[in-house]
Design a protein around this motif. Structure first.
Motif, PDB file in Angstrom:
ATOM      1  N   LEU A   1       0.839  -1.206   0.000  1.00  0.00           N
ATOM      2  CA  LEU A   1       0.000   0.000   0.000  1.00  0.00           C
ATOM      3  C   LEU A   1       0.871   1.251   0.000  1.00  0.00           C
ATOM      4  CD1 LEU A   1      -3.009   1.016   0.306  1.00  0.00           C
ATOM      5  CD2 LEU A   1      -2.523   1.215   2.747  1.00  0.00           C
ATOM      6  N   ILE A   2       0.531   2.209  -0.870  1.00  0.00           N
ATOM      7  CA  ILE A   2       1.220   3.497  -0.916  1.00  0.00           C
ATOM      8  C   ILE A   2       0.423   4.496  -0.077  1.00  0.00           C
ATOM      9  CG2 ILE A   2       2.005   5.384  -2.401  1.00  0.00           C
ATOM     10  CD1 ILE A   2       2.044   3.297  -4.725  1.00  0.00           C
ATOM     11  N   VAL A   3       1.068   5.095   0.919  1.00  0.00           N
ATOM     12  CA  VAL A   3       0.400   6.061   1.796  1.00  0.00           C
ATOM     13  C   VAL A   3       1.013   7.435   1.564  1.00  0.00           C
ATOM     14  CG1 VAL A   3      -0.187   6.680   4.167  1.00  0.00           C
ATOM     15  CG2 VAL A   3      -0.033   4.265   3.519  1.00  0.00           C
ATOM     16  N   MET A   4       0.168   8.428   1.269  1.00  0.00           N
ATOM     17  CA  MET A   4       0.641   9.788   1.004  1.00  0.00           C
ATOM     18  C   MET A   4      -0.133  10.788   1.856  1.00  0.00           C
ATOM     19  SD  MET A   4       1.259   9.990  -3.097  1.00  0.00           S
ATOM     20  CE  MET A   4       2.362   8.857  -3.941  1.00  0.00           C
ATOM     21  N   THR A   5       0.568  11.854   2.264  1.00  0.00           N
ATOM     22  CA  THR A   5      -0.072  12.890   3.087  1.00  0.00           C
ATOM     23  C   THR A   5       0.093  14.290   2.505  1.00  0.00           C
ATOM     24  OG1 THR A   5       1.933  13.095   4.427  1.00  0.00           O
ATOM     25  CG2 THR A   5       0.252  11.557   5.216  1.00  0.00           C
ATOM     26  N   ASP A   6       0.910  14.426   1.468  1.00  0.00           N
ATOM     27  CA  ASP A   6       1.165  15.741   0.870  1.00  0.00           C
ATOM     28  C   ASP A   6       0.423  15.861  -0.463  1.00  0.00           C
ATOM     29  OD1 ASP A   6       2.549  18.295   0.540  1.00  0.00           O
ATOM     30  OD2 ASP A   6       3.596  17.263  -1.086  1.00  0.00           O
ATOM     31  N   PRO A   7      -0.498  16.814  -0.607  1.00  0.00           N
ATOM     32  CA  PRO A   7      -1.284  16.954  -1.840  1.00  0.00           C
ATOM     33  C   PRO A   7      -0.421  17.134  -3.088  1.00  0.00           C
ATOM     34  CG  PRO A   7      -2.200  18.336  -0.110  1.00  0.00           C
ATOM     35  CD  PRO A   7      -0.897  17.818   0.408  1.00  0.00           C
ATOM     36  N   THR A   8       0.659  17.910  -2.972  1.00  0.00           N
ATOM     37  CA  THR A   8       1.524  18.145  -4.136  1.00  0.00           C
ATOM     38  C   THR A   8       2.223  16.857  -4.561  1.00  0.00           C
ATOM     39  OG1 THR A   8       1.892  20.433  -3.426  1.00  0.00           O
ATOM     40  CG2 THR A   8       3.450  19.508  -5.015  1.00  0.00           C
TER      41      THR A   8
END
Length: 451
Positions: free
Chosen positions: A407-414
Motif C-alpha cells: 500500500l502506498i500512503v501519502m499525506t502531501d497533496p503536491t
C-alpha cells in the motif's frame, strides 16, 4: 408561505430553498459562507443573501417557518431570535415530512446505495413522464434541482439519510419520514462520531422500521445479513419483498442483465449497482411501473453524479471518480471496477476525509478494502485530522488497518498530484475515491492522462 433558511448555502438546504421558491413560497435566507454551485444557483433566482453573516432583523413575527441547517450552531443569533419569538423551527427532514403528510412517502434507506437507488427510481419515473415529488442527494441529469415539491403529486421519493437532522434535533433524518413504502439497501457501521458503536448504529435502522406506517410495504436486500434479520422481525409492514443481485454477465467490458426479453446491455456495472437496480425495480413496481417499462427505462441510466462517474476514457484506459469513503463502499466499488476490467491494471486511490475514516478506532474496518486493485494508494491530510480535533493518524496505522504490504500512503497533496500525473494509464483503469478533493486536485488535469 414565508420561509426563512438559517444556513441556506448547504447542498441540501439551497436545493430545498429553490424547490419552495418554484412552488411559489416567499423564501429568504442567511449564511456565513457560500460556495459554488449553491452561490450561483441561489443568485439566479434572487435568493442569494445580500451579505454574509447572521442578521436578527431577518427573523420577524410574520414568518410561517424557519428552517435550520446543520451548518448553523445552537447559539446562532437568528435561531435564538426565532426561539424568542416562538416561531415554528423545522429541520430539513421535518419540513419535508410536513410538506408530504398527505402523500405516499417512498423512503430509501441504507448505509450505501441509497442515492443510486433513489436516482434510479427518479430516472425511470422521468423516462415514463410520471410526475413525483422527490429529494435526492445528487444532481441528476434531466433534473434542475435535488428537491421538488408540489401540492398535487401522489408520491414523494425521499433519500433516507441516517445522519442527524439539525443542531437542535439529534434524530437521524430518516426517522422523521414515516414511510408508506421503504427500502433498506444494506447496513455497515458509519458516522462513528455520532454512533460510537456498531450496535448503536444498527439500532437506528430498527427505529426506522418501527416508525413505518401501519400496513406499509418493505423492500430489503436479503444478501445483507443485518438487513435480513431486521426486515424479517419488522411488524409495521404487512408486505415484504426481498431482493438479491440479479443474473448478469460481463462481455468485453459491458454488463448484460438477464431479463424476460433476453440479455440487455446496461450502462452501470458492479454487483452493488446490480443489487441497487433490483431494489429500484421493486420500488418502481409499487409505484405503478410494470417490469417491462422498468427495464426499458433503466437501460439508459448512467449513474448518479459522483457515484462511479466515468470522467474520461479511451480505447485502452478509463478514469472513474466515486464518492465512496466508508469501508463497505470502498470495498464494493474497488471490487466492481476490478471485475468489470479484468484484463486491465487497476489503480485505486482513496482519500480518507471524513470523521469516521480518520478515526484510529475505525480504521480497522478498511481491512482488505483495496485488495482487488493492482496498485492501491491511500491519501490523507494530517491538517484535516488536526482541524477535526482527532487523534493523530500515522502511516503505520494506515498500513496495519488496510493489511496490504504494498500500500502506498501519502499525506502531501503536491506529492500525490505529482505521483498521479506520472502514471501511465495504458491498458489501465484509474479509480479515484473520495468525498473530498485530495487537497485541491484538478480533475481536468487528471483527464489528460488519457489520450
Amino acid at each position: 408561505m414565508r420561509v426563512h433558511f438559517i444556513a441556506i448555502g448547504g447542498s441540501a438546504m439551497h436545493n430545498l430553498a429553490l424547490a419552495l421558491h418554484h412552488k411559489g413560497d416567499q423564501v429568504t435566507g442567511s449564511d456565513d459562507s457560500l460556495f459554488e454551485p449553491s452561490k450561483s444557483r441561489l443568485d439566479t433566482y434572487g435568493l442569494l443573501p445580500e451579505e454574509l453573516g447572521w442578521f436578527t432583523n431577518k427573523i420577524t413575527p410574520n414568518l410561517d417557518a424557519v428552517l435550520l441547517g446543520m451548518h448553523a450552531k445552537e447559539d446562532n443569533p437568528e435561531l435564538l431570535k426565532a426561539q424568542e419569538l416562538g416561531l415554528k423551527i423545522y429541520s430539513y427532514p421535518e419540513y419535508l415530512y410536513n410538506q408530504s403528510k398527505n402523500k405516499t412517502r417512498v423512503v430509501i434507506g441504507g448505509s450505501h446505495g441509497k442515492t443510486t437507488i433513489t436516482s434510479m427510481i427518479l430516472h425511470v419515473m422521468h423516462y415514463h413522464d410520471k410526475e413525483v415529488d422527490y429529494m435526492v442527494g445528487a444532481q441528476l441529469e434531466g433534473f434542475e434541482t435535488m428537491v421538488h415539491l408540489t401540492d398535487d403529486n401522489e408520491f414523494i421519493v425521499l433519500e433516507g439519510d441516517e445522519y442527524l437532522s439539525s443542531p437542535i434535533d439529534r434524530r437521524p433524518k430518516f426517522h422523521l419520514y414515516q414511510p408508506n413504502i421503504a427500502l433498506i439497501s444494506g447496513i455497515a457501521w458509519d458516522h462513528i462520531n455520532v454512533f460510537p458503536t456498531r450496535e448503536n448504529y444498527l439500532n437506528q435502522f430498527e427505529v426506522f422500521l418501527e416508525l413505518m406506517k401501519n400496513g406499509s410495504i418493505l423492500v430489503y436486500n436479503e444478501d445483507d445479513p443485518a438487513v435480513k434479520l431486521l426486515a424479517e422481525a419488522a411488524t409495521k409492514p404487512t408486505r415484504k419483498h426481498a431482493y438479491t443481485v440479479p443474473k448478469h454477465q460481463i462481455i468485453e467490458g459491458t454488463t448484460y442483465l438477464d431479463t424476460p426479453e433476453g440479455d440487455m446491455p446496461i450502462e452501470i456495472f458492479g454487483k452493488h449497482n446490480l443489487s441497487n437496480l433490483a431494489g429500484a425495480k421493486w420500488m418502481c413496481q409499487h409505484m405503478g411501473i410494470d417490469e417491462d417499462d422498468f427495464y426499458e427505462a433503466i437501460a439508459t441510466f448512467k449513474g448518479a453524479s459522483k457515484r462511479l462517474e466515468k470522467i474520461t476514457e479511451s480505447k485502452t484506459s478509463v478514469i472513474y471518480k466515486d464518492f465512496a469513503h466508508s469501508p463497505s463502499k470502498v470495498s464494493a466499488t474497488t471490487a466492481a471496477v476490478a471485475a468489470q476490467y479484468k484484463e486491465r491494471k487497476i489503480i485505486a486511490c482513496l482519500e480518507l476525509h471524513t470523521y469516521s475514516s480518520l478515526n484510529p478506532k475505525f480504521l480497522a474496518e478498511y481491512k482488505n478494502a483495496l485488495d482487488p486493485a493492482d496498485i492501491a494508494v491511500v491519501f490523507y491530510s494530517p491538517d484535516a485530522v488536526e482541524i477535526k480535533k482527532l487523534a493523530p493518524v500515522s502511516k503505520e496505522q494506515i498500513l496495519e488497518a488496510f493489511d496490504r504490504d504494498d500500500l502506498i500512503v501519502m499525506t502531501d497533496p503536491t506529492a500525490f498530484k505529482e505521483w498521479l500525473l506520472k502514471q501511465s494509464l495504458d491498458h489501465s483503469t484509474l479509480l479515484l475515491m473520495s468525498s473530498g478533493t485530495y487537497g485541491g486536485l484538478d480533475f481536468e488535469e487528471v483527464k489528460k492522462l488519457v489520450n
